[in-house]
Design an enzyme around this catalytic site. Structure first.
Site, PDB file in Angstrom:
ATOM      1  CE1 TYR A  86     -24.126 -25.336  -5.392  1.00 50.37           C
ATOM      2  CE2 TYR A  86     -25.370 -26.977  -6.613  1.00 50.37           C
ATOM      3  CZ  TYR A  86     -24.849 -25.697  -6.514  1.00 50.37           C
ATOM      4  OH  TYR A  86     -25.056 -24.787  -7.522  1.00 50.37           O
ATOM      5  CB  SER A 123     -28.524 -25.260  -8.421  1.00 53.58           C
ATOM      6  OG  SER A 123     -27.953 -26.280  -9.225  1.00 53.58           O
TER       7      SER A 123
HETATM    8  N1  LIG Z   1     -22.086 -22.243 -12.833  1.00 52.14           N
HETATM    9  C1  LIG Z   1     -23.121 -23.061 -12.846  1.00 52.14           C
HETATM   10  O1  LIG Z   1     -23.226 -23.905 -13.738  1.00 52.14           O
HETATM   11  C2  LIG Z   1     -24.197 -22.978 -11.792  1.00 52.14           C
HETATM   12  C3  LIG Z   1     -25.285 -23.846 -11.914  1.00 52.14           C
HETATM   13  C4  LIG Z   1     -26.294 -23.771 -10.975  1.00 52.14           C
HETATM   14  C5  LIG Z   1     -26.232 -22.847  -9.936  1.00 52.14           C
HETATM   15  N2  LIG Z   1     -25.147 -22.023  -9.839  1.00 52.14           N
HETATM   16  C6  LIG Z   1     -25.137 -21.081  -8.727  1.00 52.14           C
HETATM   17  O2  LIG Z   1     -24.839 -19.788  -9.197  1.00 52.14           O
HETATM   18  C7  LIG Z   1     -24.148 -19.053  -8.189  1.00 52.14           C
HETATM   19  C8  LIG Z   1     -22.860 -18.490  -8.773  1.00 52.14           C
HETATM   20  O3  LIG Z   1     -22.134 -19.575  -9.269  1.00 52.14           O
HETATM   21  P1  LIG Z   1     -20.765 -19.401 -10.073  1.00 52.14           P
HETATM   22  O4  LIG Z   1     -20.665 -20.569 -10.960  1.00 52.14           O
HETATM   23  O5  LIG Z   1     -20.666 -18.034 -10.621  1.00 52.14           O
HETATM   24  O6  LIG Z   1     -19.751 -19.640  -8.851  1.00 52.14           O
HETATM   25  P2  LIG Z   1     -18.228 -19.260  -8.676  1.00 52.14           P
HETATM   26  O7  LIG Z   1     -17.621 -18.879  -9.974  1.00 52.14           O
HETATM   27  O8  LIG Z   1     -17.634 -20.380  -7.902  1.00 52.14           O
HETATM   28  O9  LIG Z   1     -18.349 -17.944  -7.730  1.00 52.14           O
HETATM   29  C9  LIG Z   1     -18.832 -18.078  -6.425  1.00 52.14           C
HETATM   30  C10 LIG Z   1     -18.842 -16.703  -5.763  1.00 52.14           C
HETATM   31  O10 LIG Z   1     -19.251 -16.838  -4.397  1.00 52.14           O
HETATM   32  C11 LIG Z   1     -18.308 -16.167  -3.549  1.00 52.14           C
HETATM   33  N3  LIG Z   1     -18.235 -16.867  -2.273  1.00 52.14           N
HETATM   34  C12 LIG Z   1     -17.963 -18.186  -2.063  1.00 52.14           C
HETATM   35  N4  LIG Z   1     -17.962 -18.450  -0.745  1.00 52.14           N
HETATM   36  C13 LIG Z   1     -18.227 -17.278  -0.106  1.00 52.14           C
HETATM   37  C14 LIG Z   1     -18.335 -16.915   1.259  1.00 52.14           C
HETATM   38  N5  LIG Z   1     -18.154 -17.786   2.263  1.00 52.14           N
HETATM   39  N6  LIG Z   1     -18.635 -15.623   1.542  1.00 52.14           N
HETATM   40  C15 LIG Z   1     -18.785 -14.709   0.558  1.00 52.14           C
HETATM   41  N7  LIG Z   1     -18.708 -14.996  -0.755  1.00 52.14           N
HETATM   42  C16 LIG Z   1     -18.415 -16.274  -1.077  1.00 52.14           C
HETATM   43  C17 LIG Z   1     -16.994 -16.227  -4.326  1.00 52.14           C
HETATM   44  O11 LIG Z   1     -16.132 -15.145  -4.010  1.00 52.14           O
HETATM   45  P3  LIG Z   1     -14.867 -15.295  -3.003  1.00 52.14           P
HETATM   46  O12 LIG Z   1     -14.140 -16.529  -3.404  1.00 52.14           O
HETATM   47  O13 LIG Z   1     -14.115 -14.017  -3.198  1.00 52.14           O
HETATM   48  O14 LIG Z   1     -15.465 -15.376  -1.654  1.00 52.14           O
HETATM   49  C18 LIG Z   1     -17.468 -16.050  -5.771  1.00 52.14           C
HETATM   50  O15 LIG Z   1     -17.613 -14.682  -6.079  1.00 52.14           O
HETATM   51  C19 LIG Z   1     -23.918 -20.035  -7.033  1.00 52.14           C
HETATM   52  O16 LIG Z   1     -24.916 -19.850  -6.056  1.00 52.14           O
HETATM   53  C20 LIG Z   1     -24.062 -21.388  -7.697  1.00 52.14           C
HETATM   54  O17 LIG Z   1     -24.472 -22.380  -6.793  1.00 52.14           O
HETATM   55  C21 LIG Z   1     -24.128 -22.065 -10.742  1.00 52.14           C
END
Ligand SMILES: NC(=O)c1ccc[n+]([C@@H]2O[C@H](COP(=O)([O-])OP(=O)(O)OC[C@H]3O[C@@H](n4cnc5c(N)ncnc54)[C@H](OP(=O)(O)O)[C@@H]3O)[C@@H](O)[C@H]2O)c1
Length: 250
Positions: A162, A148
């Site tokens: 985080y 990130s």
């Molecule tokens: N969106 C952004 O702007 C952004 C920016 C920088 C980095 N990121 C990174 O990109 C990645 C994806 O982000 P996103 O925005 O798509 O997040 P999101 O929409 O919140 O999705 C998170 C995913 O992780 C799974 N998850 C959470 N806790 C878990 C656990 N204990 N065990 C197994 N699975 C788990 C969730 O599924 P369940 O709830 O079914 O477990 C969900 O599929 C993350 O690593 C995030 O830090 C995102």
């Protein structure tokens, strides 16, 4: 490279149930990959890709024992694939907030939250990669860790646990590239900025005014970069962290 008797490529993707993971599974399945997805919840109805429910694995990546159980399960599911895993994408991540959505700082993050965040965002990635090293080596596969922009600077909404977990994951990517490289396995990271998913906090629209491209990224724009890092187009790229943020890091 694919195994000689099975041309289909296989990916294990964590956090596939929404957001960036969801876009990633769609992109890879459209290109003919088999995608084994994992997250805590069962697969949603109306799966948009073939084989979705059968290839989904429920696992809590905050629990190392459950992660080890999932590894054994994945190995079994790869039997029909010559024991080959072509890509591991460590995408699952959590970004907890304090009451009312406030940022959890270095001063007020409870110890349990630090541990929980580091298990999901950091330890699960290395547990999975080590557990599946033989399958990745057989396929001369590729690992992508999702870091990130918050891993390299203080972010107004992302908390201290985080951000430090993502900084650690970026450093781990470097270590893994050195250690997995001799096995023929490439290891890279992608570092998203503000991507339009449910992880974003209210107020992100103000941040967008500072981003050179003046807009949020889409999950598919991140999925495209993951695809690049898992395929032939990036065959000599390892140890890189690719910024996908519209120029936010400049
Ligand atoms: N969106 C952004 O702007 C952004 C920016 C920088 C980095 N990121 C990174 O990109 C990645 C994806 O982000 P996103 O925005 O798509 O997040 P999101 O929409 O919140 O999705 C998170 C995913 O992780 C799974 N998850 C959470 N806790 C878990 C656990 N204990 N065990 C197994 N699975 C788990 C969730 O599924 P369940 O709830 O079914 O477990 C969900 O599929 C993350 O690593 C995030 O830090 C995102």
């Amino acid at each position: 490279m694919t195994s000689s008797n099975n041309p289909r490529r296989v990916m294990l993707l964590t956090g596939a149930s929404r957001g960036i993971g969801h876009a990633t599974v769609k992109r890879f399945s459209a290109a003919g990959w088999r995608v084994i997805t994992c997250s805590r919840h069962g697969f949603p109805e109306n799966c948009p890709w073939e084989m979705g429910p059968e290839d989904h694995l429920q696992v809590d990546l905050a629990d190392p024992q459950d992660t080890l159980r999932a590894i054994a399960e994945v190995k079994g599911r790869l039997d029909n694939e010559g024991g080959c895993l072509h890509a591991l994408v460590n995408n699952a991540g959590i970004s907890p907030k304090a009451a009312g959505g406030a940022r959890l700082s270095a001063l007020n993050t409870p110890y349990e939250d630090w541990i929980h965040v580091f298990h999901v965002n950091f330890f699960a990635s290395i547990i999975l990669a080590r557990g599946l090293v033989d399958e990745l080596t057989r396929a001369r596969g590729s690992i992508v860790n999702v870091t990130s922009i918050a891993g390299s600077r203080v972010h107004p909404f992302a908390g201290a646990a985080y951000s430090t977990s993502k900084a650690a994951l970026a450093a781990l990517t470097r270590e893994m590239a050195a250690d997995f490289g001799p096995l023929g396995v490439r290891v890279n990271a992608i570092s998203p900025g503000e991507i339009d998913t449910s992880i974003l906090s209210p107020g992100t629209e103000k941040l967008v005014e500072q981003i050179p491209l003046r807009r949020l990224g889409t999950p598919d724009e991140v999925a495209k970069a993951i695809y690049f890092l898992c395929t032939e187009a990036s065959s000599y790229v390892s140890g890189a962290e690719l910024h996908i943020n519209g120029g936010q890091h400049v």
